[in-house]
Design a protein around this motif. Structure first.
Motif, PDB file in Angstrom:
ATOM      1  N   GLN A 103       0.829  -1.197   0.000  1.00 15.10           N
ATOM      2  CA  GLN A 103       0.000   0.000   0.000  1.00 15.10           C
ATOM      3  C   GLN A 103       0.871   1.258   0.000  1.00 15.10           C
ATOM      4  O   GLN A 103       0.517   2.256  -0.617  1.00 15.10           O
ATOM      5  CB  GLN A 103      -0.945   0.010   1.205  1.00 15.10           C
ATOM      6  N   ASN A 104       2.010   1.226   0.683  1.00 16.50           N
ATOM      7  CA  ASN A 104       2.907   2.389   0.701  1.00 16.50           C
ATOM      8  C   ASN A 104       3.354   2.767  -0.709  1.00 16.50           C
ATOM      9  O   ASN A 104       3.362   3.942  -1.077  1.00 16.50           O
ATOM     10  CB  ASN A 104       4.140   2.120   1.576  1.00 16.50           C
ATOM     11  N   VAL A 105       3.726   1.774  -1.486  1.00 14.64           N
ATOM     12  CA  VAL A 105       4.137   2.031  -2.871  1.00 14.64           C
ATOM     13  C   VAL A 105       2.955   2.541  -3.680  1.00 14.64           C
ATOM     14  O   VAL A 105       3.076   3.507  -4.443  1.00 14.64           O
ATOM     15  CB  VAL A 105       4.766   0.776  -3.503  1.00 14.64           C
ATOM     16  N   ARG A 106       1.790   1.921  -3.525  1.00 12.77           N
ATOM     17  CA  ARG A 106       0.609   2.370  -4.274  1.00 12.77           C
ATOM     18  C   ARG A 106       0.272   3.819  -3.937  1.00 12.77           C
ATOM     19  O   ARG A 106      -0.100   4.591  -4.817  1.00 12.77           O
ATOM     20  CB  ARG A 106      -0.583   1.448  -4.007  1.00 12.77           C
ATOM     21  N   ASN A 107       0.417   4.213  -2.674  1.00 12.41           N
ATOM     22  CA  ASN A 107       0.162   5.606  -2.298  1.00 12.41           C
ATOM     23  C   ASN A 107       1.110   6.559  -3.014  1.00 12.41           C
ATOM     24  O   ASN A 107       0.693   7.624  -3.486  1.00 12.41           O
ATOM     25  CB  ASN A 107       0.288   5.786  -0.779  1.00 12.41           C
ATOM     26  N   GLU A 108       2.384   6.189  -3.105  1.00 17.35           N
ATOM     27  CA  GLU A 108       3.357   7.039  -3.797  1.00 17.35           C
ATOM     28  C   GLU A 108       3.084   7.078  -5.303  1.00 17.35           C
ATOM     29  O   GLU A 108       3.236   8.115  -5.947  1.00 17.35           O
ATOM     30  CB  GLU A 108       4.785   6.579  -3.522  1.00 17.35           C
ATOM     31  N   LEU A 109       2.686   5.944  -5.852  1.00 17.80           N
ATOM     32  CA  LEU A 109       2.349   5.911  -7.281  1.00 17.80           C
ATOM     33  C   LEU A 109       1.118   6.758  -7.573  1.00 17.80           C
ATOM     34  O   LEU A 109       1.058   7.452  -8.601  1.00 17.80           O
ATOM     35  CB  LEU A 109       2.136   4.472  -7.751  1.00 17.80           C
ATOM     36  N   LEU A 110       0.146   6.728  -6.684  1.00 21.34           N
ATOM     37  CA  LEU A 110      -1.042   7.563  -6.851  1.00 21.34           C
ATOM     38  C   LEU A 110      -0.661   9.044  -6.817  1.00 21.34           C
ATOM     39  O   LEU A 110      -1.163   9.842  -7.607  1.00 21.34           O
ATOM     40  CB  LEU A 110      -2.077   7.243  -5.777  1.00 21.34           C
ATOM     41  N   SER A 111       0.248   9.405  -5.937  1.00 24.30           N
ATOM     42  CA  SER A 111       0.728  10.785  -5.874  1.00 24.30           C
ATOM     43  C   SER A 111       1.452  11.174  -7.168  1.00 24.30           C
ATOM     44  O   SER A 111       1.240  12.268  -7.710  1.00 24.30           O
ATOM     45  CB  SER A 111       1.666  10.946  -4.673  1.00 24.30           C
ATOM     46  N   ALA A 112       2.290  10.278  -7.669  1.00 20.31           N
ATOM     47  CA  ALA A 112       2.993  10.553  -8.925  1.00 20.31           C
ATOM     48  C   ALA A 112       2.004  10.666 -10.088  1.00 20.31           C
ATOM     49  O   ALA A 112       2.164  11.518 -10.973  1.00 20.31           O
ATOM     50  CB  ALA A 112       4.021   9.456  -9.197  1.00 20.31           C
ATOM     51  N   GLN A 113       0.963   9.839 -10.071  1.00 21.76           N
ATOM     52  CA  GLN A 113      -0.070   9.930 -11.111  1.00 21.76           C
ATOM     53  C   GLN A 113      -0.774  11.283 -11.034  1.00 21.76           C
ATOM     54  O   GLN A 113      -1.068  11.890 -12.059  1.00 21.76           O
ATOM     55  CB  GLN A 113      -1.072   8.794 -10.972  1.00 21.76           C
ATOM     56  N   SER A 114      -1.041  11.772  -9.836  1.00 25.12           N
ATOM     57  CA  SER A 114      -1.661  13.099  -9.673  1.00 25.12           C
ATOM     58  C   SER A 114      -0.758  14.188 -10.219  1.00 25.12           C
ATOM     59  O   SER A 114      -1.228  15.132 -10.870  1.00 25.12           O
ATOM     60  CB  SER A 114      -1.969  13.362  -8.202  1.00 25.12           C
ATOM     61  N   THR A 115       0.537  14.071  -9.960  1.00 25.45           N
ATOM     62  CA  THR A 115       1.495  15.028 -10.513  1.00 25.45           C
ATOM     63  C   THR A 115       1.450  15.002 -12.033  1.00 25.45           C
ATOM     64  O   THR A 115       1.393  16.055 -12.682  1.00 25.45           O
ATOM     65  CB  THR A 115       2.927  14.713 -10.012  1.00 25.45           C
ATOM     66  N   LEU A 116       1.476  13.823 -12.600  1.00 22.46           N
ATOM     67  CA  LEU A 116       1.422  13.680 -14.059  1.00 22.46           C
ATOM     68  C   LEU A 116       0.141  14.293 -14.614  1.00 22.46           C
ATOM     69  O   LEU A 116       0.182  15.047 -15.599  1.00 22.46           O
ATOM     70  CB  LEU A 116       1.523  12.205 -14.447  1.00 22.46           C
ATOM     71  N   SER A 117      -0.983  14.015 -13.999  1.00 16.79           N
ATOM     72  CA  SER A 117      -2.261  14.575 -14.463  1.00 16.79           C
ATOM     73  C   SER A 117      -2.246  16.097 -14.415  1.00 16.79           C
ATOM     74  O   SER A 117      -2.720  16.763 -15.347  1.00 16.79           O
ATOM     75  CB  SER A 117      -3.416  14.037 -13.625  1.00 16.79           C
ATOM     76  N   SER A 118      -1.702  16.651 -13.348  1.00 16.53           N
ATOM     77  CA  SER A 118      -1.623  18.115 -13.210  1.00 16.53           C
ATOM     78  C   SER A 118      -0.726  18.721 -14.284  1.00 16.53           C
ATOM     79  O   SER A 118      -1.068  19.743 -14.883  1.00 16.53           O
ATOM     80  CB  SER A 118      -1.082  18.499 -11.833  1.00 16.53           C
ATOM     81  N   ILE A 119       0.408  18.096 -14.524  1.00 11.68           N
ATOM     82  CA  ILE A 119       1.318  18.597 -15.560  1.00 11.68           C
ATOM     83  C   ILE A 119       0.644  18.559 -16.924  1.00 11.68           C
ATOM     84  O   ILE A 119       0.719  19.517 -17.699  1.00 11.68           O
ATOM     85  CB  ILE A 119       2.626  17.779 -15.567  1.00 11.68           C
ATOM     86  N   LEU A 120      -0.036  17.463 -17.225  1.00 12.66           N
ATOM     87  CA  LEU A 120      -0.722  17.360 -18.518  1.00 12.66           C
ATOM     88  C   LEU A 120      -1.822  18.408 -18.638  1.00 12.66           C
ATOM     89  O   LEU A 120      -2.000  19.009 -19.700  1.00 12.66           O
ATOM     90  CB  LEU A 120      -1.277  15.948 -18.717  1.00 12.66           C
ATOM     91  N   SER A 121      -2.556  18.667 -17.566  1.00 10.84           N
ATOM     92  CA  SER A 121      -3.604  19.699 -17.581  1.00 10.84           C
ATOM     93  C   SER A 121      -3.029  21.083 -17.831  1.00 10.84           C
ATOM     94  O   SER A 121      -3.601  21.874 -18.570  1.00 10.84           O
ATOM     95  CB  SER A 121      -4.322  19.777 -16.245  1.00 10.84           C
ATOM     96  N   ASP A 122      -1.905  21.361 -17.178  1.00 15.56           N
ATOM     97  CA  ASP A 122      -1.291  22.687 -17.301  1.00 15.56           C
ATOM     98  C   ASP A 122      -0.588  22.899 -18.634  1.00 15.56           C
ATOM     99  O   ASP A 122      -0.695  23.967 -19.230  1.00 15.56           O
ATOM    100  CB  ASP A 122      -0.275  22.912 -16.170  1.00 15.56           C
TER     101      ASP A 122
END
Length: 185
Positions: A103-122
């Motif tokens: 779960q710790n890794v999945r939490n970090e991956l989810l955070s990285a996915q959020s970063t990626l989504s934000s970058i793509l939006s911007d």
């Protein structure tokens, strides 16, 4: 694997936390990956290696090309070009390791996915690109292996008309070999 490795691996000094960038325009997908190999047994992979994907996507997609290290410059240019040319519809962040998934890794991956989504939006607001993450640890590797080794059993009857082929028989079985469009399955 050799072909993918020769064109996609960027791992090394000054890779800005990008071990691999794989782009497949036939599938409209890119994979940004981080890998870890443990020499000893552990309960889970280090989550900080998953969070390194935040750094990776930031360098690949937001930094001025002239600021990028040579190791990742051409990969970043290619990724930006295929996004601009609408050849990518999905980007997956992939963390591969040889330990149990957590779960710790999945939490970090989810955070990285959020970063990626934000970058793509911007940076690419007009593009519709799905973002995903995948942890490939012992459980996923085992599932993939079993998927390759377990035979496919037919339990339903399929009726084919006007087909040609040949019969084969054994002591306890009979089969008929033919070909037909996969859409029928």
């Amino acid at each position: 694997i050799d072909e993918v490795a020769s064109t996609s691996l960027v791992d090394g000094s000054d890779d800005k936390k990008t071990d691999l960038l794989y782009i497949n325009t036939d599938l409209n997908e890119a994979v940004i990956a981080q890998g870890f190999f443990s020499q000893k047994d552990r309960d889970e992979a280090p989550a900080n290696k998953a969070s390194d994907l935040n750094t990776s996507v930031s360098w690949l997609l937001t930094r001025d090309i002239d600021d990028l290290p040579d190791r990742i410059k051409s990969a970043a240019i290619e990724l930006r070009n295929v996004i601009a040319d609408n050849k990518i519809k999905r980007i997956t962040l992939w963390y591969s390791h040889n330990l149990p998934e957590s779960q710790n890794v999945r939490n970090e991956l989810l955070s990285a996915q959020s970063t990626l989504s934000s970058i793509l939006s911007d940076h690419y607001p007009e593009k519709e690109i799905e973002t995903h993450y995948l942890e490939v640890g012992l459980e996923t590797i085992e599932d993939w292996y079993l998927g390759l080794t377990i035979p496919i059993m037919m339990t339903e009857t399929i009726t084919l008309e006007n087909c040609f082929g040949f019969n084969s028989t054994g002591d306890t079985w009979v089969s008929f070999t033919t070909s037909f469009p996969a859409t029928m399955l």
